[in-house]
Design a protein around this motif. Sequence first.
Motif, PDB file in Angstrom:
ATOM      1  N   THR A 257      -1.719  -1.581 -11.519  1.00 31.50           N
ATOM      2  CA  THR A 257      -1.632  -0.708 -12.686  1.00 31.50           C
ATOM      3  C   THR A 257      -0.657  -1.327 -13.686  1.00 31.50           C
TER       4      THR A 257
ATOM      5  N   ARG B 291      -5.144   1.199 -11.917  1.00 32.23           N
ATOM      6  CA  ARG B 291      -5.968   0.402 -11.003  1.00 32.23           C
ATOM      7  C   ARG B 291      -5.666   0.682  -9.532  1.00 32.23           C
ATOM      8  N   GLY B 292      -4.658   1.480  -9.270  1.00 33.68           N
ATOM      9  CA  GLY B 292      -4.364   1.820  -7.870  1.00 33.68           C
ATOM     10  C   GLY B 292      -2.911   1.704  -7.483  1.00 33.68           C
ATOM     11  N   SER B 293      -2.247   0.619  -7.865  1.00 34.07           N
ATOM     12  CA  SER B 293      -0.861   0.429  -7.409  1.00 34.07           C
ATOM     13  C   SER B 293       0.100   1.454  -7.994  1.00 34.07           C
TER      14      SER B 293
ATOM     15  N   ILE C 262       0.091   5.293  -6.223  1.00 33.14           N
ATOM     16  CA  ILE C 262       0.553   5.532  -4.847  1.00 33.14           C
ATOM     17  C   ILE C 262       1.684   6.549  -4.867  1.00 33.14           C
TER      18      ILE C 262
ATOM     19  N   ARG D 162       0.811  -1.226   0.000  1.00 34.92           N
ATOM     20  CA  ARG D 162       0.000   0.000   0.000  1.00 34.92           C
ATOM     21  C   ARG D 162       0.841   1.271   0.000  1.00 34.92           C
TER      22      ARG D 162
ATOM     23  N   ASP E 242      -7.275  -6.724 -11.414  1.00 35.14           N
ATOM     24  CA  ASP E 242      -8.215  -5.705 -10.942  1.00 35.14           C
ATOM     25  C   ASP E 242      -8.912  -6.114  -9.644  1.00 35.14           C
TER      26      ASP E 242
ATOM     27  N   GLU F 287      -6.127  -5.653  -3.960  1.00 36.57           N
ATOM     28  CA  GLU F 287      -6.281  -4.360  -3.284  1.00 36.57           C
ATOM     29  C   GLU F 287      -4.910  -3.905  -2.785  1.00 36.57           C
ATOM     30  N   PRO F 288      -4.321  -2.877  -3.410  1.00 39.57           N
ATOM     31  CA  PRO F 288      -4.850  -2.157  -4.573  1.00 39.57           C
ATOM     32  C   PRO F 288      -4.725  -2.985  -5.856  1.00 39.57           C
TER      33      PRO F 288
END
Length: 369
Positions: free
Chosen positions: A318, A358-360, A363, A297, A311, A314-315
């Motif tokens: 990407t 997608r989130g990663s 960060i 994270r 996808d 969590e996260p």
Amino acid sequence: MSVCIVKSNLHIGEQIVTPLSDTSSAPEGARSRPTMRHVAALAGVGVKTVSRVINGEPNVSAATIAKVNAAARTLDYQPDLHAGNLRRADGRTRTLGLLVGSVDNPFAGAVHRAVEDAALARGVAVFASSLDDDPAREQEAVSAFLRRRVDGLILTTVTESQAYLAPELRRGTPVVFVDREPAGITSDSVVSDNADGAALATRHLLERGHRRVAYLGDRPLIQTARERRRGFLEELGRAGVATRDVPIIEDLHDAESARAATLALFETPNPPTAIFSSQNLVTLGVVHALRELGRHRDIALVGFDDLPLADLLEPGITVVAQDPQQIGRTAAERVFARLDGDVSPAARTVVPTRLIERGSGEIAPRGQG
């Protein structure tokens, strides 16, 4: 060199087709495949003698064997496994040879499926083999395809030169390279823009404030790995980031080696705040390591190649995604166009990549964002 733009039927952008100057892949003036009769004539023996040598039958003198083998090498003769069977009037076997990187890799599986779908629609069977990035395995697989008299070849390669295929090109056998471009010959290829995709991933991390970005890459002997490393370093240079202290770890080829390399990376005094992993199996290993360390994270990650279920994490992961389905489909279409009489110059077709957030990869470095 002229460039024409062909609109892709997918939403990922444009597909660039660049004609190449050499026309060695065109079948015009192509030579027919040598037969046992040609070998017999050159060796000065009978066809039956050639057959006995090729089939390893006893009671043939060493001198005759040497003479026949020398003639076969001179003519680049390949034994015909279909000899004696009824052949179609056009001389085709309705088969293609497909060599992919590794059956373990989802990218290769998607290319395989796309080629097979296109081939089956035309009543053509596909012989497939896995390269496993072994140069010896490459030539063994190609030789096996040619002995089966496939009508065309779609190849992922790893050897430094594919000049050994020049006789097949001169005979008019369509050869299309996928994922990696050929060396030593000029032939059709369908590839992603690896350097540009790597630069896109690197720029994404830099724009979020990262300056210490680690590169985890595949084996340097692989053309795509070298191109992705180049795109990564060039993008750092454009951003004014000194590359001499950038962590670069290469020669990774599976999830476990990438996992071990990532764990070791975070034992160093100044670990990275972000990682660019340049191959999907490498990305898997990085994900495992970051989760073991409890850093998934707060360490940014962008991978090259998409991953199944990426996808759902969590996260989410990407990635810079290639389009293996389009690569495989385009390669098959190119082979069939050649078989249907297309004698245009060999072309390099570039299938675009795209960034999937997608989130990663979003960060920010600790203390920012």
